[in-house]
Design an enzyme around this catalytic site. Structure first.
Site, PDB file in Angstrom:
ATOM      1  N   ARG A 291     -11.016   8.612  13.582  1.00 25.93           N
ATOM      2  CA  ARG A 291     -10.098   9.278  12.651  1.00 25.93           C
ATOM      3  C   ARG A 291     -10.785  10.399  11.869  1.00 25.93           C
ATOM      4  O   ARG A 291     -11.892  10.239  11.372  1.00 25.93           O
ATOM      5  CB  ARG A 291      -9.535   8.264  11.658  1.00 25.93           C
ATOM      6  CG  ARG A 291      -8.677   8.880  10.563  1.00 25.93           C
ATOM      7  CD  ARG A 291      -8.062   7.821   9.709  1.00 25.93           C
ATOM      8  NE  ARG A 291      -9.057   7.104   8.950  1.00 25.93           N
ATOM      9  CZ  ARG A 291      -9.385   7.380   7.691  1.00 25.93           C
ATOM     10  NH1 ARG A 291      -8.810   8.393   7.052  1.00 25.93           N
ATOM     11  NH2 ARG A 291     -10.285   6.657   7.060  1.00 25.93           N
TER      12      ARG A 291
ATOM     13  N   GLU B 217      -1.842   1.866   8.325  1.00 23.72           N
ATOM     14  CA  GLU B 217      -3.068   1.538   9.078  1.00 23.72           C
ATOM     15  C   GLU B 217      -2.830   0.457  10.133  1.00 23.72           C
ATOM     16  O   GLU B 217      -3.545   0.405  11.144  1.00 23.72           O
ATOM     17  CB  GLU B 217      -4.181   1.119   8.109  1.00 23.72           C
ATOM     18  CG  GLU B 217      -5.524   1.016   8.793  1.00 23.72           C
ATOM     19  CD  GLU B 217      -6.694   0.908   7.827  1.00 23.72           C
ATOM     20  OE1 GLU B 217      -6.581   1.300   6.655  1.00 23.72           O
ATOM     21  OE2 GLU B 217      -7.750   0.412   8.277  1.00 23.72           O
TER      22      GLU B 217
ATOM     23  N   GLU C 135     -13.795  18.070   3.845  1.00 22.24           N
ATOM     24  CA  GLU C 135     -14.443  16.829   4.295  1.00 22.24           C
ATOM     25  C   GLU C 135     -14.920  17.044   5.724  1.00 22.24           C
ATOM     26  O   GLU C 135     -14.581  18.037   6.366  1.00 22.24           O
ATOM     27  CB  GLU C 135     -13.478  15.640   4.184  1.00 22.24           C
ATOM     28  CG  GLU C 135     -13.292  15.211   2.729  1.00 22.24           C
ATOM     29  CD  GLU C 135     -12.457  13.964   2.551  1.00 22.24           C
ATOM     30  OE1 GLU C 135     -11.928  13.430   3.550  1.00 22.24           O
ATOM     31  OE2 GLU C 135     -12.328  13.523   1.402  1.00 22.24           O
TER      32      GLU C 135
ATOM     33  N   ARG D  22     -17.271  11.492  11.609  1.00 21.05           N
ATOM     34  CA  ARG D  22     -17.776  10.253  11.012  1.00 21.05           C
ATOM     35  C   ARG D  22     -18.579   9.379  11.969  1.00 21.05           C
ATOM     36  O   ARG D  22     -19.604   8.809  11.599  1.00 21.05           O
ATOM     37  CB  ARG D  22     -16.550   9.451  10.567  1.00 21.05           C
ATOM     38  CG  ARG D  22     -16.687   8.930   9.192  1.00 21.05           C
ATOM     39  CD  ARG D  22     -15.367   8.439   8.727  1.00 21.05           C
ATOM     40  NE  ARG D  22     -14.961   9.245   7.591  1.00 21.05           N
ATOM     41  CZ  ARG D  22     -13.887   8.999   6.880  1.00 21.05           C
ATOM     42  NH1 ARG D  22     -13.089   8.001   7.204  1.00 21.05           N
ATOM     43  NH2 ARG D  22     -13.587   9.742   5.851  1.00 21.05           N
TER      44      ARG D  22
ATOM     45  N   SER E 104      -5.116   1.154   0.039  1.00 22.27           N
ATOM     46  CA  SER E 104      -4.672   2.451  -0.509  1.00 22.27           C
ATOM     47  C   SER E 104      -5.231   2.681  -1.901  1.00 22.27           C
ATOM     48  O   SER E 104      -5.616   3.794  -2.266  1.00 22.27           O
ATOM     49  CB  SER E 104      -3.145   2.494  -0.590  1.00 22.27           C
ATOM     50  OG  SER E 104      -2.575   2.360   0.673  1.00 22.27           O
TER      51      SER E 104
ATOM     52  N   HIS F 104     -17.633   3.824   8.157  1.00 18.45           N
ATOM     53  CA  HIS F 104     -17.889   4.973   7.275  1.00 18.45           C
ATOM     54  C   HIS F 104     -19.401   5.095   7.105  1.00 18.45           C
ATOM     55  O   HIS F 104     -20.080   4.095   6.894  1.00 18.45           O
ATOM     56  CB  HIS F 104     -17.200   4.765   5.926  1.00 18.45           C
ATOM     57  CG  HIS F 104     -17.086   6.014   5.111  1.00 18.45           C
ATOM     58  ND1 HIS F 104     -18.179   6.637   4.558  1.00 18.45           N
ATOM     59  CD2 HIS F 104     -16.012   6.773   4.757  1.00 18.45           C
ATOM     60  CE1 HIS F 104     -17.781   7.718   3.900  1.00 18.45           C
ATOM     61  NE2 HIS F 104     -16.460   7.831   4.004  1.00 18.45           N
TER      62      HIS F 104
ATOM     63  N   ALA G  64      -8.593   4.448  -2.020  1.00 16.93           N
ATOM     64  CA  ALA G  64      -8.841   5.717  -1.315  1.00 16.93           C
ATOM     65  C   ALA G  64      -9.401   6.739  -2.293  1.00 16.93           C
ATOM     66  O   ALA G  64      -8.892   6.895  -3.399  1.00 16.93           O
ATOM     67  CB  ALA G  64      -7.561   6.226  -0.665  1.00 16.93           C
TER      68      ALA G  64
ATOM     69  N   LEU H 291      -3.980   8.676   4.916  1.00 17.82           N
ATOM     70  CA  LEU H 291      -2.920   8.696   3.896  1.00 17.82           C
ATOM     71  C   LEU H 291      -1.775   9.595   4.352  1.00 17.82           C
ATOM     72  O   LEU H 291      -0.605   9.290   4.117  1.00 17.82           O
ATOM     73  CB  LEU H 291      -3.486   9.159   2.552  1.00 17.82           C
ATOM     74  CG  LEU H 291      -4.529   8.231   1.913  1.00 17.82           C
ATOM     75  CD1 LEU H 291      -4.945   8.761   0.541  1.00 17.82           C
ATOM     76  CD2 LEU H 291      -4.012   6.806   1.769  1.00 17.82           C
TER      77      LEU H 291
ATOM     78  N   HIS I 263     -14.696   0.486   7.924  1.00 20.06           N
ATOM     79  CA  HIS I 263     -13.886   1.247   6.961  1.00 20.06           C
ATOM     80  C   HIS I 263     -12.417   1.346   7.370  1.00 20.06           C
ATOM     81  O   HIS I 263     -11.526   1.188   6.541  1.00 20.06           O
ATOM     82  CB  HIS I 263     -14.495   2.647   6.858  1.00 20.06           C
ATOM     83  CG  HIS I 263     -13.797   3.555   5.897  1.00 20.06           C
ATOM     84  ND1 HIS I 263     -13.750   3.306   4.549  1.00 20.06           N
ATOM     85  CD2 HIS I 263     -13.123   4.729   6.083  1.00 20.06           C
ATOM     86  CE1 HIS I 263     -13.077   4.280   3.938  1.00 20.06           C
ATOM     87  NE2 HIS I 263     -12.684   5.142   4.851  1.00 20.06           N
TER      88      HIS I 263
ATOM     89  N   GLY J 283       0.872  -1.182   0.000  1.00 22.27           N
ATOM     90  CA  GLY J 283       0.000   0.000   0.000  1.00 22.27           C
ATOM     91  C   GLY J 283       0.905   1.226   0.000  1.00 22.27           C
ATOM     92  O   GLY J 283       2.133   1.127  -0.171  1.00 22.27           O
TER      93      GLY J 283
END
Ligand code: FAD
Ligand code: SIN
Length: 537
Positions: A381, A370, A120, A285, A47, A238, A50, A387, A346, A14
């Site tokens: 998170r 991760e 976001e 989230r 990855s 998620h 994403a 990332l 997620h 990843g």
């Protein structure tokens, strides 16, 4: 059994593993070379999927600052984020992103050629860099894989599963035992440095945004080797995975769609986030996930809807080309129709406890990405921080290697030889029905250790996990990649279960209906296998 020697072994291709390999190769003396191992094809990873992007706290983004990013990360983290870790990662973001650009990674830019930043959930300013519209991970992977493939000093083993870390009685890691899933052969690989970059655990759950390889292998390997794991109860769900009947591995509808203005609605088109949080669709989230879950339960439905019709069609097609295409393939024109969405497992906030340089509690064993728990994310998170953490920690592990002399170990300890022998002994080779065992495990985790938890249900779930373990007898040698993955999934599920039962409060993604309050005194949880204890599973 075959064997090889390397100066450094990296497990996982990843973004964390690929970038670490390139950085270490660039600046460290590696007399015995560097090996990158992946159980799939190079580049296949979480990855690769994403979408939304990567946090970039960049000097050119005048509206942003590290203090604002630090504050947002800590607020989302529900009191468990480590201030120094958050600060370090935030302050190193500008540097690593510029370094990624040097490796050929491209981020989307405006007509003036300037980087564009999106918004976001729970970010107070636009600070998320993206690439290919909604294909950020794939674009980064592509650029890094190209560099890796042309690098003569990095050997690559594909379709090769790391099955056990070679650790001696002094808790020093000296290498790894691997299994080639094509030839079914084992090989021992010795090295003074083993870096786990094996990603997350989404496949432990019935509904997940993660691809099939996200089975928590690195966590199980590290636990079996005696490493300390941290915050294993914190699983992020998620809020908006595409909820199409029968599809359990769910395609993600990026949070960035809400960042661009999309609203969550019920089947009648009525917005509901106002009932739950003043930040509406852009609340953290865990808050949005629980709101959706609650709506689904109250209305006895298996999804809610995302209304993105307020976003200009041309913008949708430019910003979210893959989401648009996927919806179209399923008969949903997101410019005109509501998108059915529901929560799915997620991301894993827990992991192998590490410093910012990837150091674990075992000498010679490092973990990044991760699979690691640096304390950045706390109990929940913040979007697109993963990332960023992958690249900052990959960069830092490579920096810390500059000081080391990386010669492969000359002598192999007796305990390591004994470990290897366990994989050469005969064992019961009866077929195990891995597909149905895995389904059973995913149901247990979803139903008993999911979005809402309570003691009674978790204890029942733990018993079911134990009973499931009794149906699968392989602790060491297994017959295939899938069997190894299931072995590891059982171990990690039990660790999540134990830690979730122990944490008697609600915090971030760990929500207990029997302990709804947050206990201000509570701290990180830690779990490790004591020497001499039998392996779990
Ligand atoms: P991964 O990318 O998961 O790579 C793990 C690697 O390890 C793989 O190559 C795998 O094959 C290999 N591996 C595992 N076990 C073994 C073994 N036993 N032997 C050999 N190899 C092994 N985060 C963001 O910050 N922004 C986003 O926009 C974003 N969007 C996301 C969208 C989706 C659909 C998903 C699933 C995640 C998203 N995330 C996002 C989270 C983020 O993508 C991941 O946390 C991050 O990419 C993890 O990177 P990694 O390098 O640690 O692990
Ligand atoms: C998304 O695009 O919604 C995922 C972002 C993330 O997981 O950080």
């Amino acid at each position: 059994m075959k064997y090889a020697n390397y100066s450094t072994i990296i497990i996982g291709s990843g973004i964390a593993g690929l970038y670490a390999a390139l950085k270490i190769e660039q600046q460290t003396s590696l007399p015995d070379g560097i090996l990158l191992i992946t159980k799939s094809n190079l580049g296949e990873s979480n990855s690769n999927y994403a979408q939304g992007g990567m946090v970039g706290v960049m000097k050119e983004n005048k509206k942003d600052s590290t203090s604002s990013h630090i504050s947002d990360t800590i607020k989302a983290g529900a009191g468990l984020s480590e201030f120094n870790t958050v600060k370090f990662i935030s302050e190193h973001s500008d540097k690593v992103i510029k370094d990624l650009l040097n490796f050929g990674v491209e981020f989307d830019r405006n007509e003036k050629g300037e980087l564009t930043f999106t918004l976001e959930a729970a970010h107070s300013v636009n600070r998320v860099l993206h690439s290919g519209g909604d294909a950020t991970g794939r674009m980064i992977e592509k650029a890094l894989c190209a560099k890796i493939s042309e690098n003569k000093n990095i050997d690559i083993y594909e379709q090769t599963v790391a099955v056990e870390l070679l650790v001696n009685s002094k808790s020093e890691c000296k290498g790894v035992l691997v299994f080639n899933d094509i030839t079914k052969e084992y090989e021992t690989i010795y090295s003074p440095v083993v870096i786990l970059a094996t990603g997350g655990i989404g496949q432990l759950y019935k509904y997940t945004t993660n691809p099939i390889g996200a089975t928590g292998d690195g966590l199980a390997l590290a636990y079996n080797a005696g490493a300390i794991l941290q915050d294993m109860e914190f699983v992020q769900f998620h809020p908006t995975a595409l909820a199409i009947d029968g599809d359990e591995n769910r395609f993600l509808i990026s949070e960035a769609v809400r960042g661009e203005g999309a609203k969550l609605v019920d089947a009648d088109g009525v917005e509901f986030m106002g009932k739950y949080d003043s930040r509406l669709e852009l609340a953290p989230r865990d808050v949005v996930t629980r709101a959706i879950y609650n709506e689904m339960r109250e209305n006895h439905t298996d999804c809610v809807y995302l209304n993105a019709t307020c976003i200009d069609t041309a913008k949708i097609q430019k910003r979210f080309p893959n989401i648009y295409k996927k919806c179209m393939e399923n008969g949903i024109d997101m410019a005109h129709d509501f998108i059915p969405v529901a929560p799915a497992a997620h991301y894993f906030m827990g992991g192998i406890k590490t410093s910012i340089t990837g150091k674990t509690s075992i000498e010679g064993l490092y973990a990044i990405g991760e699979v690691a728990s640096t304390g950045l994310h706390g109990g929940n998170r913040l979007a697109s921080n993963s990332l960023l953490e992958c690249v900052v920690c990959a960069y830092e592990v490579a920096e810390s290697m500059k000081k080391l002399v990386l010669n492969a170990p000359k002598q192999i300890d007796a305990e390591i030889k004994a470990t290897i022998e366990k994989y050469t002994q005969d064992f019961d080779t009866d077929d195990a029905d891995i597909i149905s065992l895995k389904k059973e495990l995913q149901e247990i985790m979803w139903n008993h250790f999911g979005i809402l938890r309570n003691e009674k249900s978790m204890l029942e779930g733990y018993e079911k996990l134990t009973a499931l373990g009794n149906k699968f007898h392989r602790v060491h040698s297994c017959l295939s990649r899938e069997e190894y993955e299931f072995r590891n999934m059982l171990t990690v599920s039990k660790l999540i279960a134990e830690c979730a039962i122990q944490r008697k409060e609600s915090r971030g993604a760990h929500c207990r209906t029997d302990y709804p309050q947050t206990n201000e005194e509570s701290v990180h949880s830690h779990i490790s296998r004591k020497e001499g204890e039998p392996l779990f599973c």
